[in-house]
Design a protein around this motif. Structure first.
Motif, PDB file in Angstrom:
ATOM      1  N   ASN A  41       0.867  -1.175   0.000  1.00 25.42           N
ATOM      2  CA  ASN A  41       0.000   0.000   0.000  1.00 25.42           C
ATOM      3  C   ASN A  41       0.901   1.221   0.000  1.00 25.42           C
ATOM      4  O   ASN A  41       1.431   1.614   1.034  1.00 25.42           O
ATOM      5  CB  ASN A  41      -0.919  -0.016   1.214  1.00 25.42           C
ATOM      6  N   GLY A  42       1.107   1.814  -1.194  1.00 29.07           N
ATOM      7  CA  GLY A  42       2.073   2.895  -1.310  1.00 29.07           C
ATOM      8  C   GLY A  42       3.459   2.383  -0.996  1.00 29.07           C
ATOM      9  O   GLY A  42       3.922   1.395  -1.564  1.00 29.07           O
ATOM     10  N   GLY A  43       4.124   3.030  -0.068  1.00 28.67           N
ATOM     11  CA  GLY A  43       5.475   2.622   0.308  1.00 28.67           C
ATOM     12  C   GLY A  43       5.525   1.708   1.510  1.00 28.67           C
ATOM     13  O   GLY A  43       6.572   1.565   2.155  1.00 28.67           O
ATOM     14  N   THR A  44       4.388   1.088   1.833  1.00 26.96           N
ATOM     15  CA  THR A  44       4.321   0.163   2.964  1.00 26.96           C
ATOM     16  C   THR A  44       4.010  -1.241   2.457  1.00 26.96           C
ATOM     17  O   THR A  44       3.099  -1.430   1.646  1.00 26.96           O
ATOM     18  CB  THR A  44       3.245   0.601   3.966  1.00 26.96           C
ATOM     19  N   VAL A  45       4.777  -2.208   2.932  1.00 28.21           N
ATOM     20  CA  VAL A  45       4.562  -3.606   2.554  1.00 28.21           C
ATOM     21  C   VAL A  45       4.388  -4.419   3.825  1.00 28.21           C
ATOM     22  O   VAL A  45       5.262  -4.411   4.706  1.00 28.21           O
ATOM     23  CB  VAL A  45       5.736  -4.163   1.729  1.00 28.21           C
ATOM     24  N   THR A  46       3.250  -5.112   3.953  1.00 24.81           N
ATOM     25  CA  THR A  46       3.007  -5.974   5.113  1.00 24.81           C
ATOM     26  C   THR A  46       3.145  -7.431   4.708  1.00 24.81           C
ATOM     27  O   THR A  46       2.750  -7.824   3.609  1.00 24.81           O
ATOM     28  CB  THR A  46       1.610  -5.724   5.696  1.00 24.81           C
ATOM     29  N   PHE A  47       3.705  -8.235   5.602  1.00 21.92           N
ATOM     30  CA  PHE A  47       3.931  -9.657   5.384  1.00 21.92           C
ATOM     31  C   PHE A  47       3.056 -10.459   6.339  1.00 21.92           C
ATOM     32  O   PHE A  47       2.946 -10.129   7.527  1.00 21.92           O
ATOM     33  CB  PHE A  47       5.392 -10.023   5.674  1.00 21.92           C
ATOM     34  N   SER A  48       2.464 -11.524   5.835  1.00 26.21           N
ATOM     35  CA  SER A  48       1.761 -12.486   6.682  1.00 26.21           C
ATOM     36  C   SER A  48       2.113 -13.891   6.231  1.00 26.21           C
ATOM     37  O   SER A  48       2.551 -14.098   5.099  1.00 26.21           O
ATOM     38  CB  SER A  48       0.243 -12.271   6.636  1.00 26.21           C
ATOM     39  N   SER A  70      12.144  -1.680   8.887  1.00 25.42           N
ATOM     40  CA  SER A  70      11.403  -2.904   9.183  1.00 25.42           C
ATOM     41  C   SER A  70      10.936  -2.906  10.629  1.00 25.42           C
ATOM     42  O   SER A  70      11.649  -2.449  11.538  1.00 25.42           O
ATOM     43  CB  SER A  70      12.281  -4.131   8.932  1.00 25.42           C
ATOM     44  N   SER A  71       9.742  -3.453  10.842  1.00 26.92           N
ATOM     45  CA  SER A  71       9.198  -3.570  12.200  1.00 26.92           C
ATOM     46  C   SER A  71       9.859  -4.696  12.989  1.00 26.92           C
ATOM     47  O   SER A  71       9.671  -4.788  14.208  1.00 26.92           O
ATOM     48  CB  SER A  71       7.691  -3.792  12.148  1.00 26.92           C
ATOM     49  N   GLN A  72      10.593  -5.572  12.300  1.00 23.33           N
ATOM     50  CA  GLN A  72      11.304  -6.670  12.937  1.00 23.33           C
ATOM     51  C   GLN A  72      12.739  -6.701  12.406  1.00 23.33           C
ATOM     52  O   GLN A  72      13.033  -6.074  11.380  1.00 23.33           O
ATOM     53  CB  GLN A  72      10.620  -8.018  12.657  1.00 23.33           C
ATOM     54  N   PRO A  73      13.637  -7.419  13.093  1.00 19.20           N
ATOM     55  CA  PRO A  73      14.993  -7.552  12.550  1.00 19.20           C
ATOM     56  C   PRO A  73      14.955  -8.126  11.136  1.00 19.20           C
ATOM     57  O   PRO A  73      14.036  -8.878  10.780  1.00 19.20           O
ATOM     58  CB  PRO A  73      15.663  -8.527  13.523  1.00 19.20           C
ATOM     59  N   ALA A  88       3.358 -11.147  10.109  1.00 16.77           N
ATOM     60  CA  ALA A  88       4.799 -11.350  10.277  1.00 16.77           C
ATOM     61  C   ALA A  88       5.505 -10.035  10.592  1.00 16.77           C
ATOM     62  O   ALA A  88       5.926  -9.812  11.719  1.00 16.77           O
ATOM     63  CB  ALA A  88       5.392 -11.999   9.030  1.00 16.77           C
ATOM     64  N   PHE A  89       5.623  -9.147   9.620  1.00 12.45           N
ATOM     65  CA  PHE A  89       6.290  -7.869   9.852  1.00 12.45           C
ATOM     66  C   PHE A  89       5.894  -6.898   8.754  1.00 12.45           C
ATOM     67  O   PHE A  89       5.211  -7.258   7.787  1.00 12.45           O
ATOM     68  CB  PHE A  89       7.812  -8.035   9.918  1.00 12.45           C
ATOM     69  N   THR A  90       6.346  -5.650   8.907  1.00 10.36           N
ATOM     70  CA  THR A  90       6.003  -4.590   7.967  1.00 10.36           C
ATOM     71  C   THR A  90       7.259  -3.836   7.552  1.00 10.36           C
ATOM     72  O   THR A  90       8.120  -3.541   8.400  1.00 10.36           O
ATOM     73  CB  THR A  90       5.011  -3.595   8.600  1.00 10.36           C
ATOM     74  N   LEU A  91       7.367  -3.551   6.273  1.00 10.35           N
ATOM     75  CA  LEU A  91       8.417  -2.686   5.737  1.00 10.35           C
ATOM     76  C   LEU A  91       7.798  -1.357   5.332  1.00 10.35           C
ATOM     77  O   LEU A  91       6.700  -1.323   4.759  1.00 10.35           O
ATOM     78  CB  LEU A  91       9.088  -3.325   4.519  1.00 10.35           C
ATOM     79  N   TYR A 102      13.143  -3.990  -1.779  1.00 11.02           N
ATOM     80  CA  TYR A 102      13.358  -5.042  -0.794  1.00 11.02           C
ATOM     81  C   TYR A 102      13.502  -6.371  -1.508  1.00 11.02           C
ATOM     82  O   TYR A 102      12.978  -6.589  -2.601  1.00 11.02           O
ATOM     83  CB  TYR A 102      12.230  -5.103   0.239  1.00 11.02           C
ATOM     84  N   GLN A 103      14.226  -7.247  -0.862  1.00  9.83           N
ATOM     85  CA  GLN A 103      14.413  -8.622  -1.337  1.00  9.83           C
ATOM     86  C   GLN A 103      14.359  -9.527  -0.118  1.00  9.83           C
ATOM     87  O   GLN A 103      14.915  -9.209   0.931  1.00  9.83           O
ATOM     88  CB  GLN A 103      15.773  -8.749  -2.028  1.00  9.83           C
TER      89      GLN A 103
END
Length: 281
Positions: A41-48, A70-73, A88-91, A102-103
């Motif tokens: 969503n725009g410049g935000t990427v969420t992982f699940s 990143s919200s996590q290491p 999981a986490f958010t970039l 990101y990769q």
């Protein structure tokens, strides 16, 4: 020896700061077990993470970023419980005037890294009361009980021997469709097995079972001593025998076997030794 199910997926995403996208989702799935979904969503990427199987899995992400936080290491290990989808986490894009990148890749393995073994448990012999079998490979056995398999036990036994639960729990995985076996590691993925999740989160695995030999189903609750299946000679095996181990995940790459003790007519609190014969109570 049993199989280790590991998987990795590599994804590369590039985006220009001037061309944001909204609500775009991507899914990457591995072995019909673990799916990672990324939603931009725009410049935000969420992982699940979605786990399609009944057993818990541990997932390790390795992520590289440019102009993102990143919200996590960036190397992050998490639990994906059986049958659930979890965040999981958010970039997030750091400087909105610059392009971002990101990769990532992920690896998963069976079991929970959060499990803590209940060391007060004394395991039953995994065969019928009154029967006696000899341990042909014990803890740290030089043939195959090394690395993550270090705390495993092999009993010499004829094919078709009834296998019983050494500890109660819930059946989370069953494979009994193979008839192939051999003395070299390339046969390891052909092993039939039953996996039981214990109430402390550890997993007990019974391996090299006979084709069509399972007597339980995924989701079934079993008590100590309940019939699970029939022994065999499938997978990486140089003779008919039962391989049993209890483990948790260490991270998304490896599992950690756990030292356990048994009870038999010969005594209780036993660490089983190679060459010794033990009679089930």
């Amino acid at each position: 020896m049993t199989i280790t199910r590991l998987a990795s997926i590599v994804m590369l995403m590039l985006a220009a700061a001037a061309s944001p996208r909204g609500g775009q989702a991507e899914r990457s799935c591995s072995k019909e077990t673990i799916c990672v979904e990324t939603t931009q969503n725009g410049g935000t990427v969420t992982f699940s993470v979605e786990n399609a199987k009944a057993f818990d899995t541990t997932v390790t992400f390795e992520t590289e970023v440019e102009n993102m936080t990143s919200s996590q290491p960036l190397r992050y290990t998490m639990l994906a419980p059986g049958g659930k989808t979890v965040p999981a986490f958010t970039l997030k894009q750091a400087d909105k005037s610059l392009a971002w990148r990101y990769q990532y890749r992920f690896h998963w393995t069976i079991g929970s890294a959060e499990a803590v073994h209940d060391d007060s448990v004394v395991y039953a012999m995994p065969y019928s009361s009154g029967e006696a079998f000899t341990v042909i490979q014990g803890f740290n056995g030089t043939f195959s009980h090394i690395g993550e398999q270090a705390y495993s036990i092999d009993w010499n036994m004829p094919e078709g021997t009834e296998i019983h639960a050494a500890r109660g729990g819930v059946v989370v995985d069953v494979k009994d469709d193979e008839n192939r076996g051999g003395e070299t590691p390339e046969y390891k993925d052909y092993a039939n097995y039953i996996r039981v999740r214990h109430d402390d989160g550890t997993i007990g695995e019974y391996v090299h079972l006979q084709q069509g030999g399972a007597r339980v189903k995924v989701g079934q609750h079993v008590n100590t001593g309940d019939l699970l299946g029939l022994s065999g000679n499938t997978g990486f095996s140089n003779r008919p025998h039962l391989h049993f181990w209890v483990y948790k995940a260490f991270d998304g790459y490896t599992r950690q076997s756990l030292p356990i003790v048994f009870k038999a007519r010969e005594g209780s609190g036993l660490t089983l030794e190679q060459g010794q014969t033990y009679t089930a109570e």
